[in-house]
Each structure stands twice: as structure tokens, then as C-alpha cells.
Design a protein around this motif. Structure first.
Motif, PDB file in Angstrom:
ATOM      1  N   UNK A   1      46.876  36.354  19.240  1.00 22.66           N
ATOM      2  CA  UNK A   1      47.019  35.590  20.487  1.00 22.66           C
ATOM      3  C   UNK A   1      47.785  36.362  21.555  1.00 22.66           C
ATOM      4  N   UNK A   2      48.763  37.155  21.126  1.00 19.39           N
ATOM      5  CA  UNK A   2      49.538  37.981  22.051  1.00 19.39           C
ATOM      6  C   UNK A   2      49.561  39.398  21.494  1.00 19.39           C
ATOM      7  N   UNK A   3      48.832  40.295  22.144  1.00 15.72           N
ATOM      8  CA  UNK A   3      48.758  41.686  21.702  1.00 15.72           C
ATOM      9  C   UNK A   3      49.724  42.514  22.541  1.00 15.72           C
ATOM     10  N   UNK A   4      50.800  42.973  21.901  1.00 15.37           N
ATOM     11  CA  UNK A   4      51.864  43.693  22.601  1.00 15.37           C
ATOM     12  C   UNK A   4      51.663  45.204  22.523  1.00 15.37           C
ATOM     13  N   UNK A   5      52.200  45.881  23.528  1.00 15.04           N
ATOM     14  CA  UNK A   5      52.281  47.334  23.505  1.00 15.04           C
ATOM     15  C   UNK A   5      53.438  47.728  22.583  1.00 15.04           C
TER      16      UNK A   5
ATOM     17  N   UNK B   1      57.204  42.262  28.743  1.00 18.22           N
ATOM     18  CA  UNK B   1      57.657  42.915  29.978  1.00 18.22           C
ATOM     19  C   UNK B   1      56.987  44.275  30.159  1.00 18.22           C
ATOM     20  N   UNK B   2      56.370  44.792  29.111  1.00 15.66           N
ATOM     21  CA  UNK B   2      55.710  46.101  29.181  1.00 15.66           C
ATOM     22  C   UNK B   2      54.201  45.937  29.153  1.00 15.66           C
ATOM     23  N   UNK B   3      53.522  46.559  30.097  1.00 12.00           N
ATOM     24  CA  UNK B   3      52.061  46.617  30.069  1.00 12.00           C
ATOM     25  C   UNK B   3      51.652  47.828  29.246  1.00 12.00           C
ATOM     26  N   UNK B   4      50.405  47.845  28.782  1.00 12.51           N
ATOM     27  CA  UNK B   4      49.438  46.758  28.834  1.00 12.51           C
ATOM     28  C   UNK B   4      49.687  45.761  27.715  1.00 12.51           C
ATOM     29  N   UNK B   5      49.205  44.560  27.917  1.00  8.71           N
ATOM     30  CA  UNK B   5      49.196  43.562  26.860  1.00  8.71           C
ATOM     31  C   UNK B   5      48.043  42.603  27.130  1.00  8.71           C
ATOM     32  N   UNK B   6      47.670  41.852  26.110  1.00  5.73           N
ATOM     33  CA  UNK B   6      46.548  40.926  26.252  1.00  5.73           C
ATOM     34  C   UNK B   6      46.877  39.611  25.569  1.00  5.73           C
ATOM     35  N   UNK B   7      46.378  38.524  26.131  1.00  4.76           N
ATOM     36  CA  UNK B   7      46.615  37.191  25.584  1.00  4.76           C
ATOM     37  C   UNK B   7      45.281  36.459  25.419  1.00  4.76           C
TER      38      UNK B   7
ATOM     39  N   UNK C   1      50.017  45.904  18.672  1.00  6.36           N
ATOM     40  CA  UNK C   1      48.712  46.385  18.220  1.00  6.36           C
ATOM     41  C   UNK C   1      48.438  47.854  18.509  1.00  6.36           C
ATOM     42  N   UNK C   2      49.127  48.434  19.494  1.00  2.00           N
ATOM     43  CA  UNK C   2      48.839  49.814  19.861  1.00  2.00           C
ATOM     44  C   UNK C   2      49.987  50.352  20.702  1.00  2.00           C
ATOM     45  N   UNK C   3      50.245  51.643  20.586  1.00  2.13           N
ATOM     46  CA  UNK C   3      51.339  52.270  21.332  1.00  2.13           C
ATOM     47  C   UNK C   3      50.809  53.023  22.551  1.00  2.13           C
ATOM     48  N   UNK C   4      51.312  52.639  23.718  1.00  2.00           N
ATOM     49  CA  UNK C   4      50.957  53.316  24.965  1.00  2.00           C
ATOM     50  C   UNK C   4      52.258  53.731  25.650  1.00  2.00           C
ATOM     51  N   UNK C   5      52.383  54.990  25.951  1.00  2.00           N
ATOM     52  CA  UNK C   5      53.597  55.493  26.595  1.00  2.00           C
ATOM     53  C   UNK C   5      53.549  55.185  28.091  1.00  2.00           C
ATOM     54  N   UNK C   6      54.103  54.047  28.459  1.00  2.00           N
ATOM     55  CA  UNK C   6      54.190  53.699  29.879  1.00  2.00           C
ATOM     56  C   UNK C   6      55.565  54.051  30.454  1.00  2.00           C
ATOM     57  N   UNK C   7      56.456  54.529  29.609  1.00  2.00           N
ATOM     58  CA  UNK C   7      57.799  54.899  30.079  1.00  2.00           C
ATOM     59  C   UNK C   7      57.726  56.154  30.936  1.00  2.00           C
TER      60      UNK C   7
END
Length: 349
Positions: free
Chosen positions: A207-211, A248-254, A287-293
Motif C-alpha cells: 500500500x505504501x512503497x517507500x524509497x 518525506x523522500x521521493x520517489x514513493x507510491x501509494x 521496496x527499492x533504493x534510490x539515491x536522492x540525497x
């Protein structure tokens, strides 16, 4: 001097069997892509029309061939092989990433004076099987509107005045009626390959897919106050394995059911939305790691120890904690852990 003996680990029999099955499926996907490519070659128009045809045929093939839903790693290989097959037959490269989705998907992009990056952000989103792309222009004074207009099929919501940092997410989510909503920002260009897992996992039941941003953070000794707020919120909700992963961190999906359940207004305060989703029992996962930092554009508002953005995020967490105590009766304490358990959890990668 005694020589060192290097032991080479060999795959287990079960792993070899799994690799062999994946190889067979990948080869079959390539051959199916070749066959479909020869059928649709004459009808191909623009690259967008080509991707739409490939997406439809790939989904039909997957749903026919697989009784159980493939994991994302296999889905990624199947998608790539299928596109190579189509390209081999048509002589045209498939620009998008087809995914076997049972539900429909949309994306919400929030932008504030992002004319330099918005075009690239939308290019990547157009490589995904999205039914709708909503661009929320939040008090833009540059040419972001003209940039967004160049992308056909994009819905633009333009506000002359600044709405607030995360208000656009709530507005965008209220417009779309799709089953999956992907959220990202107009100032960070994220390749479609790194966005696809969020769509696929929500389609599969998350339901909530976090970075999973935690691997890009320093060890606990060097965490800033914002990071510790994120970790504390997850800890009191008994989800320590989420570490500092946050909405608070993108990307994410709901999922649409989660958005409906937690309410559109909560999306304006991302930690509050996450807290409510966890408190109500929705399935939340990194669910997946994305370096947005390292990709995040530096502003005067997000630099320094006590910057405006950091203070806002800390305030958002205070609001989330108040919500948990007042409406859900969740106390702000957790069972004590040993020092070794704390060290392993905080510094794990």
C-alpha cells in the motif's frame, strides 16, 4: 609465508535450478517480443504509440503464461528481453519499460521553478506504463508551464501563489482515479528503471512503497535531527526494519485504497500520512533504493543545520506523533533493546 586459500562459493542446486528457469523464461520473452514486433511493425507510429502497443502485448503474454506473479527481478528481465525481441524484429528501440500491471497507474509531479529539470523528469515518467501524469506547478515564476505543455497527455495544475511544501501531493492525488499513484519531484531526475519497482510492488499488494534511503545515510553517530525523527517514528510503530525510510523522500507510491483510507489531507504532512497508514494496518514496505540525497538540488532553504526545510520536517513529525497519541492511543515508548541489538539495527546496511 603461509599462502592463503581462497574459497569460491558455488551456487546451491536450488539456486541453479531457479537461474535455469529464469533463463528459459527470458529466452521465451525475447522470442515472443520478436513475434509481436513482426505483427505490429506496419502499424507503428510514434515512439509513444509503439510503447503502448508493446505494453499491452507484454501484459497479455505475462498474464497468460504466469499463474503466479513473478517477483520484480524476474519481471525486469522479462521486460528487457521482450523489448530486445521487439527491437530485433522492428529495427526500432523500445524506449519504455513495459510492466505486467493488473491495475492502472498515475504519477504526480510537484514542481516549483524547475524549468531546467522538469522536461527530463517528464521524459522518464513517459517511459512507464502510466495512464495519467499530473504536474502541480506550485507558484512557478519561470518557464515550467511552457516546459510541461510540450508533453502531450500531461495534466497541468498551475497555482500562481506558493501553496506549501507538500500540498501539491494532496491536490494531485485528488485528481487521479487510478489504482497506483507514484509521487516524485520536478527537481530530481530519476531514471524510469528506478521508478518502475514502486509501481510494480504496489500493484502486487504493497500500500505504501517507500524509497529505501537508509543505505545512503551515515552511521547513527552522524545522523542529523531529521533522520533521527524518521527513525523514531518508525520505531514507536514497531517497524524498526524501516529505519529512516519515510514518505518525506521521493520517489514513493501509494495504493488508491490507502489514499482513500488515510485521507487526502494527510498527504500534505508526509510523516503523518505514514504514521496513519501504519496505525491503520496498511502494508508499508521499503521496496527499492534510490539515491536522492546526492541528486537533490541545494537551496538556501535546505542548507545548514537549522534550515527552513529541516525545521518544517521536524514539525511534521511532531504532528504525526500527536496524531498517534490522540487518535490511536499509541504511547511513545518501545520495549528496550540491548546495546548490541541497537548497534546492529542502526548501523546495518
Amino acid at each position: 609465508m603461509q599462502s592463503k586459500i581462497r574459497r569460491i562459493s558455488r551456487p546451491r542446486v536450488r539456486d541453479l535450478a531457479s537461474m535455469d528457469r529464469q533463463s528459459r523464461w527470458t529466452k521465451q520473452a525475447f522470442l515472443e517480443g520478436e513475434k509481436v514486433g513482426s505483427q505490429i511493425e506496419a502499424a507503428l507510429g510514434t515512439s509513444a504509440e509503439m510503447f503502448q502497443s508493446v505494453q499491452q502485448s507484454f501484459s497479455t503474454w505475462c498474464f497468460t503464461e504466469f499463474k503466479e506473479r513473478p517477483n520484480y527481478l524476474l519481471m525486469k528481465k522479462l521486460s528487457s528481453a521482450y523489448c530486445r525481441g521487439v527491437g530485433n524484429s522492428t529495427g526500432k528501440k523500445v524506449q519504455g519499460i513495459p510492466l505486467a500491471l493488473r491495475g492502472s497507474a498515475a504519477a504526480v509531479v510537484c514542481a516549483s521553478n524547475e524549468e531546467k529539470s522538469l522536461h527530463l523528469v517528464l521524459n522518464e515518467l513517459e517511459r512507464l506504463p502510466l495512464m495519467n501524469i499530473i504536474v502541480i506547478l506550485n507558484g512557478c515564476q519561470d518557464h515550467s508551464f511552457n516546459v510541461a505543455r510540450r508533453h502531450k497527455g500531461t495534466t497541468i495544475v498551475h497555482y500562481d501563489q506558493r501553496l506549501g511544501h507538500d500540498v501539491g501531493r494532496s491536490i494531485g492525488a485528488g485528481i487521479v482515479k487510478d489504482d497506483i499513484v507514484l509521487f516524485t519531484d520536478g527537481d530530481i531526475v530519476i531514471p524510469a528503471e528506478e521508478l518502475a519497482p514502486f509501481l510494480y510492488e504496489v500493484d502486487g499488494g504493497v500500500d505504501v512503497a517507500l524509497n529505501h534511503i537508509t543505505p545512503y545515510l551515515p552511521s547513527f553517530n552522524y545522523h542529523d535531527e531529521v533522520t533521527r525523527n524518521k527513525s523514531f517514528l518508525n520505531m514507536i510503530l514497531q517497524r524498526q526494519e524501516l529505519h529512516a525510510d519515510s514518505l518525506t523522500a521521493v520517489p514513493h507510491a501509494l495504493s488508491s485504497r490507502c489514499i482513500s483510507g488515510i485521507g487526502l489531507a494527510s498527504l500534505m504532512v508526509p510523516p503523518k500520512a505514514q504514521a496513519i497508514a501504519l496505525a491503520q494496518g496498511y502494508r508499508v514496505a521499503s521496496v527499492h533504493s534510490v539515491d536522492v540525497i546526492s541528486r537533490n538540488r541545494s537551496h538556501t532553504s535546505n542548507r545548514g543545520k537549522h534550515n527552513v526545510v529541516a525545521d518544517m520536517i521536524k514539525g511534521d513529525h511532531a504532528e504525526a506523533l500527536y496524531e498517534l497519541m490522540s487518535k490511536y492511543g499509541i504511547p511513545l515508548d518501545t520495549p528496550l533493546e540491548s546495546r548490541s541489538e541497537v548497534a546492529i539495527r542502526r548501523n546495518s546496511r
